[in-house]
Design an enzyme around this catalytic site. Structure first.
Site, PDB file in Angstrom:
ATOM      1  CG  HIS A   1      -1.930  -1.035   0.708  1.00 34.90           C
ATOM      2  ND1 HIS A   1      -1.854  -2.267   0.885  1.00 34.90           N
ATOM      3  CD2 HIS A   1      -2.920  -0.722   0.386  1.00 34.90           C
ATOM      4  CE1 HIS A   1      -3.207  -2.488   0.907  1.00 34.90           C
ATOM      5  NE2 HIS A   1      -4.130  -1.581   0.463  1.00 34.90           N
ATOM      6  N   GLY A   2       1.805   1.129   0.739  1.00 29.92           N
ATOM      7  CA  GLY A   2       2.826   2.106   0.365  1.00 29.92           C
ATOM      8  C   GLY A   2       4.675   2.524   1.301  1.00 29.92           C
TER       9      GLY A   2
END
Length: 421
Positions: free
Chosen positions: A259-260
């Site tokens: 996600h990041g």
């Protein structure tokens, strides 16, 4: 490649996996790991400057990398035939509706659709347009308005405490759902207008009675991707208990990192993994307790308590997902439980963040969403609307279009949350 024996396909499979993961690592994670390594060495009084790359992150790289990876692994495992036409494979990889934020589609589901003729279909077009309109309402009327409150609180964590922070976390829980599912609705609607069906990505996730059920309803295309291409290859649940729990934890850690490139996302994934392991460890105890407290498993009270507990766990984990830094997240959590001298007045309740009229509006749109989610039940809202009379349908269309135009947050940059991934 599918005509070759599986052993001879392995070099091609490895090359494809390395190319996709290597590209994703270079663009998205190189600087993250370099900074983390520099910080770790610095804590040991070893000062080493690691060069950083100033690269522009390609739009949607996480989604089309995983979609391509899924195709390569499916062909290798004989779950999908190898595509010999470059234009079909290119269309599969770069099909524009889901390109930026998914859903992540499987080759065996989407590629055959590209080979079929598609004529104008009135029903497909109307259903697709209804889905687009509903996605716009969720994004522009609900998510973008909640973002005003959420951004003010999360960007100035030190200025707030108590109920204001609790409300901000709950508002973000609704915001990210409306923002992401709104994009998914629009992507699926655009594809349906063109005659293509994309996979479902959400099934009322906040009505889940456990975290395990939540991940069967939330971001389904990603959760099933990790299940099929990471969790099961690690051994899934067909291993010893400790290894099974290890597989769960690693899968969610990687999901968080996907996600990041930030430790906030890693902690978010780790929290979900730990809670799922805890659910697994305490399963028999929970069952015995439920049998004593709620003999009737279908009672609304039993279901409501399970939904509320799951919602609280998910909302708590979202704090790390949204926080600007790990320190901000822990400050947020610490100050959540502080009740100031104002007690439970308007300021303490957080209404002063956006003002009373806007705060009432936010509560109203959340209630509206809740009622719509209940009304949908097992069916989809656009399909239910399609069964209404002509007058009722156009009254709903007009009201929804008016709400987007009048209530939409214009003049403020409110891009989709998942664009950053």
């Amino acid at each position: 490649m599918s005509d070759l024996p599986k052993e001879k396909r392995k070099p091609y499979m490895r090359a494809g996996v390395f190319l996709n993961i290597g590209t994703l690592f270079l663009f998205k994670y190189y600087n993250f790991f370099s900074k983390s390594a520099t910080s770790a060495l610095g804590s040991l009084n070893i000062h080493q400057d690691v060069p950083m790359l100033q690269l522009l992150l390609p739009v949607g790289i996480s989604f089309y990398s995983f979609q391509s990876l899924g195709y390569i692994l499916d062909v290798y495992n004989d779950k999908a035939p190898a595509e010999r036409k470059l234009n079909i494979f290119a269309l599969f990889t770069a099909f524009f509706p889901p390109l930026l934020s998914g859903p992540i589609n499987r080759a065996r589901h989407l590629m055959p659709q590209f080979k079929q003729p598609h004529a104008f279909d009135y029903q497909n077009v109307t259903q697709g347009l209804r889905l687009i309109l509903w996605g716009l309402v969720k994004k522009m009327v609900i998510a973008d308005h909640l973002a005003v409150y959420v951004n003010r609180v999360f960007n100035h964590v030190g200025d707030y405490q108590g109920i204001t922070l609790i409300i901000a976390s709950l508002f973000y829980t609704v915001q990210i759902y409306c923002d992401f599912s709104g994009y998914t609705d629009m992507a699926r609607g655009c594809a349906q207008v063109l005659g293509y069906n994309l996979m479902e990505n959400f099934r009322h996730p906040y009505f889940s009675t456990s975290l395990h059920e939540f991940w069967q309803r939330w971001h389904i295309s990603l959760s099933t991707w990790f299940r099929d291409y990471l969790y099961i290859p690690l051994g899934g649940n067909r291993v010893t208990k400790w290894r099974w729990r290890y597989n769960i934890f690693i899968t969610f850690m990687v999901s968080g990192l996907w996600h990041g490139a930030d430790w906030t996302f890693v902690i978010w994934g780790a929290l979900h993994g730990l809670i799922l392991i805890l659910e697994n460890v305490t399963h028999h105890f929970q069952r015995q307790l439920a049998d004593r407290l709620f003999p009737d498993k279908t009672s609304w009270l039993n279901q409501g308590i399970q939904v509320a507990v799951t919602m609280c766990m998910v909302s708590f984990a979202w704090i790390f997902f949204r926080a600007n830094s790990v320190s901000d997240a822990f400050t947020f959590i610490r100050k959540m439980f502080l009740i100031g001298i104002d007690g439970f007045g308007l300021k303490q309740a957080g209404i002063d963040v956006v003002g009373i009229p806007q705060f009432v509006f936010l509560l109203s749109v959340i209630l509206f969403l809740f009622l719509v989610e209940i009304w949908e039940g097992q069916g989809w809202v656009q399909e239910k609307v399609g069964t209404l009379s002509l007058t009722a349908r156009w009254a709903i269309y007009t009201a929804a279009f008016w709400a987007v135009l009048i209530s939409g947050v214009f003049g403020v940059k409110q891009e989709f949350i998942y664009f950053q991934f």
